[in-house]
Design a protein around this motif. Structure first.
Motif, short mmCIF file in Angstrom:
data_model
loop_
_atom_site.label_atom_id
_atom_site.label_comp_id
_atom_site.label_asym_id
_atom_site.label_seq_id
_atom_site.Cartn_x
_atom_site.Cartn_y
_atom_site.Cartn_z
N ARG A 1 0.83 -1.20 0.00
CA ARG A 1 0.00 0.00 0.00
C ARG A 1 0.87 1.26 0.00
N VAL A 2 2.01 1.19 0.66
CA VAL A 2 2.93 2.34 0.69
C VAL A 2 3.31 2.74 -0.73
N TRP A 3 3.72 1.76 -1.53
CA TRP A 3 4.20 2.09 -2.88
C TRP A 3 3.08 2.64 -3.76
N ILE A 4 1.89 2.11 -3.62
CA ILE A 4 0.78 2.59 -4.45
C ILE A 4 0.40 4.02 -4.07
N PHE B 1 5.83 -1.75 -8.75
CA PHE B 1 5.78 -1.38 -10.16
C PHE B 1 4.46 -0.70 -10.52
N LEU B 2 3.39 -1.09 -9.84
CA LEU B 2 2.11 -0.40 -10.06
C LEU B 2 2.21 1.04 -9.59
N GLY B 3 2.82 1.25 -8.40
CA GLY B 3 3.02 2.62 -7.93
C GLY B 3 3.88 3.42 -8.89
N GLY B 4 4.92 2.78 -9.45
CA GLY B 4 5.75 3.47 -10.43
C GLY B 4 4.98 3.83 -11.69
N ILE C 1 2.27 9.16 -14.56
CA ILE C 1 1.28 10.17 -14.97
C ILE C 1 1.81 11.57 -14.69
N GLY C 2 2.55 11.72 -13.60
CA GLY C 2 3.15 13.01 -13.28
C GLY C 2 4.57 13.16 -13.76
#
Length: 554
Positions: free
Chosen positions: A178-181, A226-229, A234-235
């Motif tokens: 959850r942290v990475w997302i 990788f999902l968080g990345g 997008i930014g």
């Protein structure tokens, strides 16, 4: 960094927030609303705040490309597209002022929810979030190193910090996926605030997970990382594109403009005043001292101890980023071009916010230790009282001034000792001249504007040739901005006024399509050798006047 206790980590990974006594289901909402109310008391200045006139005019142009389309800054590349998309759409229906208030309450609520989640994960005390918020505000304002703030107007970093706080709550619970997302979402809103948080979280993982037994270690490279990345892209991609889309522009020149000329007060350590280092050192020492005296788990339990270790590791990560930035600052004397390129990335932004947050949480932890140590409890209460007084003073001073922060003389750097009454009168004159421009001129007009202002587009809704505050993010436009600024506000006039050299004004009309110049009569005097179109009567506006630029003779 002490090793995590395996049994404790299993408990905290699934534990509910550490709070004393039963809570009704609506109690968290009460606490969040109380924190938002505190933010309102502290930062309910009339729009625009210092950066709102910068961000929201850009957001309005994002949704309405024909609005101020011939303004260099407004029409330049959009770095914070996620923010513009999420917070700029109200400009289609309501005013910039109303958009600012909508954005503020959304941003403050995101921060309040994240802060509540983080605080209740660490401190077993009802309404601790409110105390943490007070201490955090005071610590940032009076203990920052490089001018960072969190609670204020709406801009891209505000929702980003809301998601960073939510990620920190999950970090405390050891829910790394959850942290990475959440940090990916934060990075999508603001690349640097979210991106540096990812680096600090990675350092925290290294401290807290790398030394654990392999079978108990949480993996670093996971699908969630990788999902968080991917979300962060997008930014990241728009910002990256702007740095690459310079064409023939010299990247070193652009970096030097940005770092050494426009933003050294945030980026260049040698430009920081000595007392900034002193106040930040005092804050850091205070945080370390509080961490030492509260090192034993509350109520002799262990389940909160691991969460504190992880948050401390994150804070250490933020501090290490800032320390590396200080070393980079020393490069200016030996490799200034490299230093200019590397220092562009706000190495001190995260530590300014996180050291203050660490201090605030530890201060409330002292208050929660009443049954364990009366001395520590007294120190916590005393520290919290001091923070409350500081926040009260700041709030009172801003209410007393009664002009938007973007219009205050302290922000604009002109006649900073002027009384509130004088500043209010000047601001009223500024509104008058902007109203006249908006009502009496065509929408596609371009203006030369006073050096000491940053809200012309906000109030007048017209383009300007150049504005000190509104520095573009893409390389080509930034280079143009620098050229324009040096031309319009020449050093021979101390860069405080537009030149009125006759041939220069003719050139400006031809080069920039500008027909009018607005002057601050406190600087230029009451009369100029040009045709004045506003005010027609002296009593209508004692501070500002509008003149028509000369035409070339046939």
């Amino acid at each position: 960094m002490p090793d995590d206790d395996e049994s404790a980590s299993e408990t905290i990974a699934t534990a509910e927030p550490l709070t004393e006594g039963p809570r009704a289901s609506w109690w968290p909402a009460v606490e969040v609303i109380a924190v938002v109310a505190l933010f309102f008391i502290y930062a309910a200045d009339a729009p625009p705040m210092v950066n709102e006139a910068h961000y929201l005019v850009k957001a309005k142009n994002f949704w309405q490309p024909d609005w101020c389309a011939n303004d260099l800054f407004t029409a330049s590349g959009k770095a914070h597209t996620t923010f513009y998309f999420a917070f700029g759409w109200p400009t289609l229906f309501v005013s910039l002022e109303a958009t600012a208030w909508i954005g503020r309450f959304v941003g403050w609520t995101l921060i309040a929810i994240g802060l509540y989640r983080l605080t209740t994960a660490l401190i077993p005390l009802q309404f601790a979030t409110l105390g943490v918020a007070v201490a955090w505000i005071a610590a940032i304002e009076y203990g920052n190193l490089a001018g960072e703030w969190v609670i204020g107007g709406i801009e891209a970093k505000v929702p980003a910090y809301g998601f960073v706080l939510a990620a920190l709550a999950e970090l405390v619970y050891r829910r790394w996926n959850r942290v990475w997302i959440l940090l990916g979402i934060a990075s999508a809103f603001h690349v640097l605030s979210g991106g540096w948080s990812v680096v600090a979280a990675a350092i925290a993982w290294l401290f807290c997970e790398r030394l654990r037994a392999r079978e108990d270690r949480k993996a670093f490279f996971t699908p969630a990382l990788f999902l968080g990345g991917a979300i962060a892209l997008i930014g990241v991609l728009p910002a990256l594109w702007l740095t690459m889309d310079g064409g023939a522009v010299d990247s070193v020149r652009v970096a030097r403009i940005y770092t050494f000329y426009r933003l050294p007060h945030h980026l260049l350590p040698s430009n920081f005043q000595f007392h900034w280092y002193v106040r930040h050192a005092v804050l850091l020492i205070a945080a370390i001292t509080l961490a030492w005296i509260t090192r034993r788990p509350i109520h002799a339990e262990t389940r909160d101890h691991e969460g504190w270790n992880r948050f401390r590791a994150f804070a250490i990560g933020a501090i290490l980023i800032a320390v590396f930035g200080l070393f980079l600052g020393g490069l200016k004397a030996y490799a200034p071009d490299l230093a200019a390129k590397l220092l562009r990335y706000y190495w001190f932004r995260l530590s300014d916010a996180v050291v203050a947050l660490w201090f605030a949480l530890l201060l409330l932890r002292c208050v929660a230790l009443r049954r364990e140590s009366k001395a520590i409890w007294i120190s916590g209460v005393a520290g919290l009282a001091v923070c409350l007084v500081l926040v009260g003073i700041s709030s009172f001073e801003r209410m007393r001034l009664a002009v938007p922060p973007s219009a205050s003389n302290a922000t604009l750097g002109w006649d900073v000792n002027a009384s509130p009454a004088k500043q209010q009168q000047v601001f009223e004159d500024w509104l008058k001249v902007c109203d006249w421009v908006r009502l009496a001129t065509d929408r596609d007009e371009v203006f030369l504007t006073p050096r000491h202002q940053q809200s012309f587009k906000w109030y007048a809704e017209r383009a300007e040739v150049v504005n000190w505050k509104d520095v573009p993010q893409d390389s080509k436009s930034l280079d143009q901005w620098y050229t324009r600024f040096r031309e319009i506000y020449p050093e021979r006039l101390s860069t405080i006024r537009v030149t009125i050299h006759y041939q220069s004004l003719l050139d400006y009309r031809k080069k920039y399509g500008v027909n009018y110049i607005i002057v601050d009569r406190r600087i230029t005097g009451q009369h100029m050798p040009l045709v004045r179109v506003y005010p027609l009567a002296e009593h209508e506006n004692k501070t500002y006047a509008v003149y028509e630029l000369p035409y070339a003779m046939p």
